[in-house]
Design a protein around this motif. Sequence first.
Motif, PDB file in Angstrom:
ATOM      1  N   ALA A 171      14.654   0.688 -11.056  1.00 30.30           N
ATOM      2  CA  ALA A 171      15.696   1.695 -11.304  1.00 30.30           C
ATOM      3  C   ALA A 171      15.131   3.116 -11.371  1.00 30.30           C
ATOM      4  O   ALA A 171      15.693   3.991 -12.038  1.00 30.30           O
ATOM      5  N   SER A 172      14.022   3.346 -10.667  1.00 31.29           N
ATOM      6  CA  SER A 172      13.442   4.691 -10.606  1.00 31.29           C
ATOM      7  C   SER A 172      14.255   5.565  -9.669  1.00 31.29           C
ATOM      8  O   SER A 172      14.941   5.071  -8.764  1.00 31.29           O
ATOM      9  N   ASN A 173      14.164   6.886  -9.856  1.00 33.77           N
ATOM     10  CA  ASN A 173      14.796   7.825  -8.937  1.00 33.77           C
ATOM     11  C   ASN A 173      14.040   7.823  -7.614  1.00 33.77           C
ATOM     12  O   ASN A 173      12.814   7.622  -7.588  1.00 33.77           O
ATOM     13  N   ILE A 174      14.759   8.053  -6.522  1.00 30.08           N
ATOM     14  CA  ILE A 174      14.162   7.992  -5.193  1.00 30.08           C
ATOM     15  C   ILE A 174      14.299   9.346  -4.501  1.00 30.08           C
ATOM     16  O   ILE A 174      15.342   9.998  -4.578  1.00 30.08           O
ATOM     17  N   PHE A 175      13.218   9.747  -3.822  1.00 25.06           N
ATOM     18  CA  PHE A 175      13.202  11.003  -3.085  1.00 25.06           C
ATOM     19  C   PHE A 175      12.615  10.761  -1.695  1.00 25.06           C
ATOM     20  O   PHE A 175      11.722   9.943  -1.522  1.00 25.06           O
ATOM     21  N   MET A 176      13.134  11.489  -0.706  1.00 27.81           N
ATOM     22  CA  MET A 176      12.598  11.432   0.639  1.00 27.81           C
ATOM     23  C   MET A 176      11.689  12.630   0.888  1.00 27.81           C
ATOM     24  O   MET A 176      12.024  13.758   0.501  1.00 27.81           O
ATOM     25  N   MET A 177      10.561  12.376   1.511  1.00 25.64           N
ATOM     26  CA  MET A 177       9.630  13.433   1.883  1.00 25.64           C
ATOM     27  C   MET A 177       9.622  13.528   3.409  1.00 25.64           C
ATOM     28  O   MET A 177       9.289  12.555   4.094  1.00 25.64           O
ATOM     29  N   GLN A 178       9.988  14.693   3.936  1.00 27.51           N
ATOM     30  CA  GLN A 178      10.026  14.901   5.374  1.00 27.51           C
ATOM     31  C   GLN A 178       8.687  15.486   5.833  1.00 27.51           C
ATOM     32  O   GLN A 178       8.357  16.618   5.506  1.00 27.51           O
ATOM     33  N   MET A 179       7.932  14.690   6.582  1.00 28.75           N
ATOM     34  CA  MET A 179       6.664  15.142   7.136  1.00 28.75           C
ATOM     35  C   MET A 179       6.948  15.823   8.471  1.00 28.75           C
ATOM     36  O   MET A 179       7.648  15.253   9.317  1.00 28.75           O
ATOM     37  N   GLU A 180       6.413  17.033   8.673  1.00 30.59           N
ATOM     38  CA  GLU A 180       6.882  17.859   9.782  1.00 30.59           C
ATOM     39  C   GLU A 180       5.869  18.090  10.889  1.00 30.59           C
ATOM     40  O   GLU A 180       6.101  18.939  11.753  1.00 30.59           O
ATOM     41  N   ALA A 197       8.965   9.593   4.522  1.00 30.25           N
ATOM     42  CA  ALA A 197       8.449   8.651   3.531  1.00 30.25           C
ATOM     43  C   ALA A 197       9.375   8.700   2.322  1.00 30.25           C
ATOM     44  O   ALA A 197       9.884   9.763   1.952  1.00 30.25           O
ATOM     45  N   ALA A 198       9.599   7.545   1.708  1.00 32.33           N
ATOM     46  CA  ALA A 198      10.435   7.460   0.507  1.00 32.33           C
ATOM     47  C   ALA A 198       9.550   7.127  -0.679  1.00 32.33           C
ATOM     48  O   ALA A 198       8.754   6.194  -0.624  1.00 32.33           O
ATOM     49  N   ILE A 199       9.678   7.900  -1.743  1.00 34.64           N
ATOM     50  CA  ILE A 199       8.884   7.682  -2.945  1.00 34.64           C
ATOM     51  C   ILE A 199       9.816   7.503  -4.139  1.00 34.64           C
ATOM     52  O   ILE A 199      10.960   7.961  -4.132  1.00 34.64           O
ATOM     53  N   SER A 200       9.306   6.813  -5.160  1.00 39.05           N
ATOM     54  CA  SER A 200      10.076   6.597  -6.380  1.00 39.05           C
ATOM     55  C   SER A 200       9.436   7.360  -7.525  1.00 39.05           C
ATOM     56  O   SER A 200       8.230   7.631  -7.519  1.00 39.05           O
ATOM     57  N   CYS A 201      10.255   7.704  -8.485  1.00 38.37           N
ATOM     58  CA  CYS A 201       9.777   8.458  -9.649  1.00 38.37           C
ATOM     59  C   CYS A 201      10.500   7.946 -10.883  1.00 38.37           C
ATOM     60  O   CYS A 201      11.732   7.886 -10.915  1.00 38.37           O
ATOM     61  N   LYS A 202       9.747   7.547 -11.892  1.00 42.14           N
ATOM     62  CA  LYS A 202      10.344   7.066 -13.138  1.00 42.14           C
ATOM     63  C   LYS A 202      10.883   8.257 -13.933  1.00 42.14           C
ATOM     64  O   LYS A 202      10.148   8.939 -14.622  1.00 42.14           O
ATOM     65  N   GLY A 203      12.179   8.492 -13.809  1.00 40.57           N
ATOM     66  CA  GLY A 203      12.772   9.643 -14.471  1.00 40.57           C
ATOM     67  C   GLY A 203      12.800  10.848 -13.551  1.00 40.57           C
ATOM     68  O   GLY A 203      12.543  10.749 -12.349  1.00 40.57           O
ATOM     69  N   ASP A 204      13.112  12.016 -14.114  1.00 37.46           N
ATOM     70  CA  ASP A 204      13.183  13.245 -13.327  1.00 37.46           C
ATOM     71  C   ASP A 204      11.792  13.840 -13.165  1.00 37.46           C
ATOM     72  O   ASP A 204      11.061  14.023 -14.151  1.00 37.46           O
ATOM     73  N   PRO A 205      11.401  14.175 -11.935  1.00 36.85           N
ATOM     74  CA  PRO A 205      10.043  14.662 -11.694  1.00 36.85           C
ATOM     75  C   PRO A 205       9.849  16.110 -12.123  1.00 36.85           C
ATOM     76  O   PRO A 205      10.807  16.875 -12.272  1.00 36.85           O
ATOM     77  N   MET A 206       8.598  16.461 -12.303  1.00 34.12           N
ATOM     78  CA  MET A 206       8.192  17.846 -12.527  1.00 34.12           C
ATOM     79  C   MET A 206       7.146  18.189 -11.477  1.00 34.12           C
ATOM     80  O   MET A 206       6.212  17.412 -11.239  1.00 34.12           O
ATOM     81  N   VAL A 207       7.295  19.346 -10.825  1.00 35.84           N
ATOM     82  CA  VAL A 207       6.359  19.782  -9.790  1.00 35.84           C
ATOM     83  C   VAL A 207       5.505  20.908 -10.367  1.00 35.84           C
ATOM     84  O   VAL A 207       6.028  21.948 -10.786  1.00 35.84           O
ATOM     85  N   LEU A 208       4.200  20.696 -10.405  1.00 40.67           N
ATOM     86  CA  LEU A 208       3.275  21.677 -10.958  1.00 40.67           C
ATOM     87  C   LEU A 208       2.534  22.397  -9.833  1.00 40.67           C
ATOM     88  O   LEU A 208       2.073  21.767  -8.874  1.00 40.67           O
ATOM     89  N   ASP A 209       2.431  23.713  -9.956  1.00 35.01           N
ATOM     90  CA  ASP A 209       1.659  24.534  -9.026  1.00 35.01           C
ATOM     91  C   ASP A 209       0.207  24.551  -9.495  1.00 35.01           C
ATOM     92  O   ASP A 209      -0.088  25.003 -10.606  1.00 35.01           O
ATOM     93  N   PRO A 266       7.782  11.438 -15.879  1.00 33.37           N
ATOM     94  CA  PRO A 266       7.715  11.355 -17.338  1.00 33.37           C
ATOM     95  C   PRO A 266       7.494   9.933 -17.840  1.00 33.37           C
ATOM     96  O   PRO A 266       8.099   9.503 -18.826  1.00 33.37           O
ATOM     97  N   ALA A 267       6.633   9.194 -17.159  1.00 32.91           N
ATOM     98  CA  ALA A 267       6.312   7.822 -17.539  1.00 32.91           C
ATOM     99  C   ALA A 267       5.054   7.418 -16.797  1.00 32.91           C
ATOM    100  O   ALA A 267       4.647   8.082 -15.837  1.00 32.91           O
ATOM    101  N   GLU A 268       4.436   6.340 -17.233  1.00 35.34           N
ATOM    102  CA  GLU A 268       3.221   5.866 -16.586  1.00 35.34           C
ATOM    103  C   GLU A 268       3.492   4.564 -15.862  1.00 35.34           C
ATOM    104  O   GLU A 268       4.233   3.701 -16.340  1.00 35.34           O
ATOM    105  N   ASN A 269       2.886   4.413 -14.675  1.00 35.90           N
ATOM    106  CA  ASN A 269       2.972   3.157 -13.943  1.00 35.90           C
ATOM    107  C   ASN A 269       2.056   2.121 -14.575  1.00 35.90           C
ATOM    108  O   ASN A 269       1.054   2.465 -15.218  1.00 35.90           O
ATOM    109  N   GLN A 270       2.386   0.854 -14.357  1.00 40.41           N
ATOM    110  CA  GLN A 270       1.479  -0.200 -14.742  1.00 40.41           C
ATOM    111  C   GLN A 270       0.309  -0.223 -13.767  1.00 40.41           C
ATOM    112  O   GLN A 270       0.483   0.041 -12.593  1.00 40.41           O
ATOM    113  N   VAL A 271      -0.868  -0.527 -14.272  1.00 39.89           N
ATOM    114  CA  VAL A 271      -2.051  -0.584 -13.415  1.00 39.89           C
ATOM    115  C   VAL A 271      -1.915  -1.774 -12.478  1.00 39.89           C
ATOM    116  O   VAL A 271      -1.680  -2.885 -12.912  1.00 39.89           O
ATOM    117  N   TYR A 272      -2.051  -1.501 -11.182  1.00 44.84           N
ATOM    118  CA  TYR A 272      -1.916  -2.557 -10.173  1.00 44.84           C
ATOM    119  C   TYR A 272      -3.159  -3.409 -10.110  1.00 44.84           C
ATOM    120  O   TYR A 272      -4.284  -2.912 -10.123  1.00 44.84           O
TER     121      TYR A 272
END
Length: 230
Positions: free
Chosen positions: A91-100, A151-163, A219-225
């Motif tokens: 149930a993570s949020n999903i975002f598309m990344m357009q590689m150009e 590419a489609a990526i998932s994010c647990k919660g709302d993401p934050m983008v840091l410069d 705003p969450a940590e993934n389980q170690v694969y």
Amino acid sequence: MRSELFAQRHAEQQNQERWTLQSKKMLRTLVTPDAPMIATKGAMVAYQGNVNFSHQGSQSVGQFLKKAATGEGAMMMKVEGHGEVFFAREASNIFMMQMEGPNDALSINTANLLAFDAHLDWDIARIKGGVGALASGSGLFNLRLSGQGTAAISCKGDPMVLDCSQQPTFVDPQAAVCWSANLSPGIKTDVTVGTFFGRGSGESFQLAFHGPGFVVVQPAENQVYSPSSN
């Protein structure tokens, strides 16, 4: 039969688009014989039509050796055929990344990757670090994508983008979703004697970024694969 489940907003969004967000947490994709895709195992939640899923082999000897050493490649599968495939992850949020283009590249934490166009170039990259990095058990390897496609990526919660260009930036390895491929993160360790006696902070390892580019943090940590658990 009547139910709120049958409301129009819950129905499949039927169209001929390659990528469609069914909702913020579910992705609908269209696979055709001339347009397969690569996905991570466990990301598919449903499909319709004649679709096949198979282990994604290595594209080169070097890639094969990296997959064997890291287990990262064990998570990849090829999706072929003709039909609709639905992807989600916890149930993570999903975002598309357009590689150009060929000079457009992205590094992704494999645990946050859902799927991408099969014609994109991909490789396993190692994050530089010392013995402490090996002890972290996470964040040491990631997937690098480049080319023109999606590419489609998932994010647990709302993401934050840091410069990362203004000052050094440090991120928990399992909270880092993706980052600019031109950045070369290292491993920052805060290991003390107390760490080995159970008196550490629990935050002894971070990914260190500094330079022109961004890092996406969840705003969450993934389980170690662990390859043995898949």
